[in-house]
Structure formats: C-alpha cells, structure tokens
Scaffold this motif. Structure first.
Motif, mmCIF file in Angstrom:
data_model
loop_
_atom_site.group_PDB
_atom_site.id
_atom_site.type_symbol
_atom_site.label_atom_id
_atom_site.label_comp_id
_atom_site.label_asym_id
_atom_site.label_seq_id
_atom_site.Cartn_x
_atom_site.Cartn_y
_atom_site.Cartn_z
ATOM 1 N N ASN A 1 6.170 67.199 -7.138
ATOM 2 C CA ASN A 1 7.396 66.484 -7.521
ATOM 3 C C ASN A 1 7.518 66.504 -9.039
ATOM 4 O O ASN A 1 7.857 65.498 -9.659
ATOM 5 C CB ASN A 1 7.356 65.030 -7.023
ATOM 6 N N GLY A 2 7.249 67.669 -9.614
ATOM 7 C CA GLY A 2 7.089 67.807 -11.048
ATOM 8 C C GLY A 2 8.169 67.186 -11.904
ATOM 9 O O GLY A 2 7.887 66.326 -12.735
ATOM 10 N N LEU A 3 9.411 67.581 -11.707
ATOM 11 C CA LEU A 3 10.483 67.095 -12.558
ATOM 12 C C LEU A 3 10.680 65.591 -12.383
ATOM 13 O O LEU A 3 10.769 64.849 -13.359
ATOM 14 C CB LEU A 3 11.786 67.842 -12.277
ATOM 15 N N SER A 4 10.715 65.149 -11.163
ATOM 16 C CA SER A 4 10.902 63.724 -10.885
ATOM 17 C C SER A 4 9.768 62.887 -11.471
ATOM 18 O O SER A 4 9.998 61.860 -12.121
ATOM 19 C CB SER A 4 11.007 63.504 -9.378
ATOM 20 N N ASP A 5 8.537 63.336 -11.252
ATOM 21 C CA ASP A 5 7.380 62.615 -11.785
ATOM 22 C C ASP A 5 7.375 62.620 -13.314
ATOM 23 O O ASP A 5 7.036 61.621 -13.943
ATOM 24 C CB ASP A 5 6.066 63.230 -11.281
ATOM 25 N N LEU A 6 7.760 63.746 -13.888
ATOM 26 C CA LEU A 6 7.777 63.860 -15.338
ATOM 27 C C LEU A 6 8.835 62.940 -15.950
ATOM 28 O O LEU A 6 8.582 62.267 -16.947
ATOM 29 C CB LEU A 6 8.022 65.310 -15.739
ATOM 30 N N LEU A 7 10.006 62.894 -15.341
ATOM 31 C CA LEU A 7 11.052 61.990 -15.828
ATOM 32 C C LEU A 7 10.613 60.531 -15.717
ATOM 33 O O LEU A 7 10.896 59.727 -16.608
ATOM 34 C CB LEU A 7 12.358 62.225 -15.074
ATOM 35 N N ALA A 8 9.928 60.202 -14.641
ATOM 36 C CA ALA A 8 9.427 58.833 -14.470
ATOM 37 C C ALA A 8 8.384 58.514 -15.539
ATOM 38 O O ALA A 8 8.399 57.426 -16.133
ATOM 39 C CB ALA A 8 8.841 58.653 -13.078
ATOM 40 N N LEU A 9 7.480 59.452 -15.799
ATOM 41 C CA LEU A 9 6.459 59.259 -16.825
ATOM 42 C C LEU A 9 7.109 59.043 -18.191
ATOM 43 O O LEU A 9 6.746 58.117 -18.928
ATOM 44 C CB LEU A 9 5.524 60.470 -16.879
ATOM 45 N N ILE A 10 8.068 59.873 -18.524
ATOM 46 C CA ILE A 10 8.761 59.768 -19.812
ATOM 47 C C ILE A 10 9.425 58.396 -19.947
ATOM 48 O O ILE A 10 9.285 57.722 -20.965
ATOM 49 C CB ILE A 10 9.790 60.905 -19.965
ATOM 50 N N ALA A 11 10.148 57.994 -18.910
ATOM 51 C CA ALA A 11 10.840 56.703 -18.949
ATOM 52 C C ALA A 11 9.860 55.536 -19.035
ATOM 53 O O ALA A 11 10.152 54.525 -19.675
ATOM 54 C CB ALA A 11 11.742 56.557 -17.728
ATOM 55 N N ASP A 12 8.704 55.678 -18.406
ATOM 56 C CA ASP A 12 7.688 54.619 -18.465
ATOM 57 C C ASP A 12 7.052 54.517 -19.857
ATOM 58 O O ASP A 12 6.740 53.420 -20.317
ATOM 59 C CB ASP A 12 6.585 54.857 -17.436
ATOM 60 N N VAL A 13 6.849 55.653 -20.505
ATOM 61 C CA VAL A 13 6.172 55.681 -21.795
ATOM 62 C C VAL A 13 7.102 55.238 -22.926
ATOM 63 O O VAL A 13 6.693 54.508 -23.825
ATOM 64 C CB VAL A 13 5.613 57.094 -22.088
ATOM 65 N N LEU A 14 8.349 55.691 -22.863
ATOM 66 C CA LEU A 14 9.268 55.382 -23.954
ATOM 67 C C LEU A 14 9.751 53.937 -23.879
ATOM 68 O O LEU A 14 10.153 53.472 -22.808
ATOM 69 C CB LEU A 14 10.492 56.301 -23.896
ATOM 70 N N PRO A 15 9.763 53.251 -25.012
ATOM 71 C CA PRO A 15 10.403 51.938 -25.013
ATOM 72 C C PRO A 15 11.925 52.126 -24.849
ATOM 73 O O PRO A 15 12.473 53.139 -25.297
ATOM 74 C CB PRO A 15 10.068 51.371 -26.393
ATOM 75 N N VAL A 16 12.568 51.182 -24.240
ATOM 76 C CA VAL A 16 14.011 51.270 -23.988
ATOM 77 C C VAL A 16 14.772 51.560 -25.282
ATOM 78 O O VAL A 16 15.751 52.307 -25.278
ATOM 79 C CB VAL A 16 14.524 49.988 -23.299
ATOM 80 N N ARG A 17 14.315 51.013 -26.385
ATOM 81 C CA ARG A 17 15.011 51.207 -27.659
ATOM 82 C C ARG A 17 15.013 52.671 -28.111
ATOM 83 O O ARG A 17 15.793 53.048 -28.997
ATOM 84 C CB ARG A 17 14.411 50.319 -28.747
ATOM 85 N N LEU A 18 14.174 53.524 -27.503
ATOM 86 C CA LEU A 18 14.135 54.943 -27.855
ATOM 87 C C LEU A 18 14.813 55.843 -26.823
ATOM 88 O O LEU A 18 14.795 57.066 -26.966
ATOM 89 C CB LEU A 18 12.692 55.405 -28.082
ATOM 90 N N TYR A 19 15.413 55.264 -25.806
ATOM 91 C CA TYR A 19 16.097 56.087 -24.802
ATOM 92 C C TYR A 19 17.230 56.902 -25.436
ATOM 93 O O TYR A 19 17.391 58.086 -25.139
ATOM 94 C CB TYR A 19 16.650 55.231 -23.670
#
Length: 137
Positions: free
Chosen positions: A66-84
């Motif tokens: 589930n590479g793309l989905s998992d990667l997007l989830a990881l990115i969103a989890d790591v980044l603070p909302v203020r950096l979206y």
C-alpha cells in the motif's frame, strides 16, 4: 510503516512523489528539489547531501503493498499541520519546475490537497504563485 522520519525528509518525500509520479524525474525537477533543500528555512539543519538517500528511501517505501497510501499517511503524521501548506507549495513548485505538469502529477497534488485538507483559497494562492515564479520571459 512504524519507522519515523524527520520533517525535512517528509518534505523531500512530498517533492519526490510529485516528481516521480509520471515515471520520470526531469533535470528541472531534480534541480528544484536540490535548490529548495539548500535554501529554504524549513530545511535549516538538513544536509543537502541527504536529499538523494532520502529520495531513494521514498522510492523503496512507495514500492510496498500500500505504498502510496502508507507514504501519504506517514507524511501527514510527521508534518505538523502548520507545514501542510508548505509541503503542498513544495510539491507544486516541483511539478511546475519543468513547465509540464502531467496528469499523474496533478493526481498526486490532489491527493496531497485532500490529505492535508487544504482550503481552495490557499490552494489557488499557492498554485498561482508557482505559475508566476516559473514563467519564462
């Protein structure tokens, strides 16, 4: 994906995903990624020599089941909302770097907008700014 990454690596992943989504990473896109990693304040303390290894790790991760989905989830989890919005702006700049935004790049941008829950006004401003920055004389 229990392994964690730094904020800067997550931003590199965003740019690499955008660039590689159409099956090729142009010289302009690669240069844009390198230049942003060297100059933007969000990359303070990040060694530009780490861009390539981070890009390779991104490529390995996206190949998973589930590479793309998992990667997007990881990115969103790591980044603070203020950096979206910053992450989205980096992705747009990479897509615009070669002045040829592919369907696949547009799809990744849509996935990022949705994942980051960015409002239409913010998205429009970021995209218009990128267009203005990447115009040729």
């Amino acid at each position: 994906m229990s392994e964690t990454i730094s904020i800067q690596e997550a931003l590199i992943y965003v740019m690499v995903l955008t660039s590689a989504s159409d099956g090729q990473m142009t010289d302009s896109e690669l240069a844009a990624i390198g230049d942003m990693a060297k100059t933007l304040p969000v990359f303070d303390g990040f060694d530009p020599a780490d861009v390539l290894p981070a890009a390779q790790r991104c490529g390995e991760r996206v190949q998973g089941e589930n590479g793309l989905s998992d990667l997007l989830a990881l990115i969103a989890d790591v980044l603070p909302v203020r950096l979206y919005d910053t992450a989205y702006a980096l992705a747009v700049d990479v897509a615009a770097a070669d002045m040829d935004v592919s369907r696949e790049e547009l799809r990744v941008l849509q996935l990022l907008r949705d994942r980051f829950d960015l409002d239409k006004l913010t998205v429009a401003a970021i995209e218009r700014g990128a267009l203005a920055r990447h115009k040729r004389a």
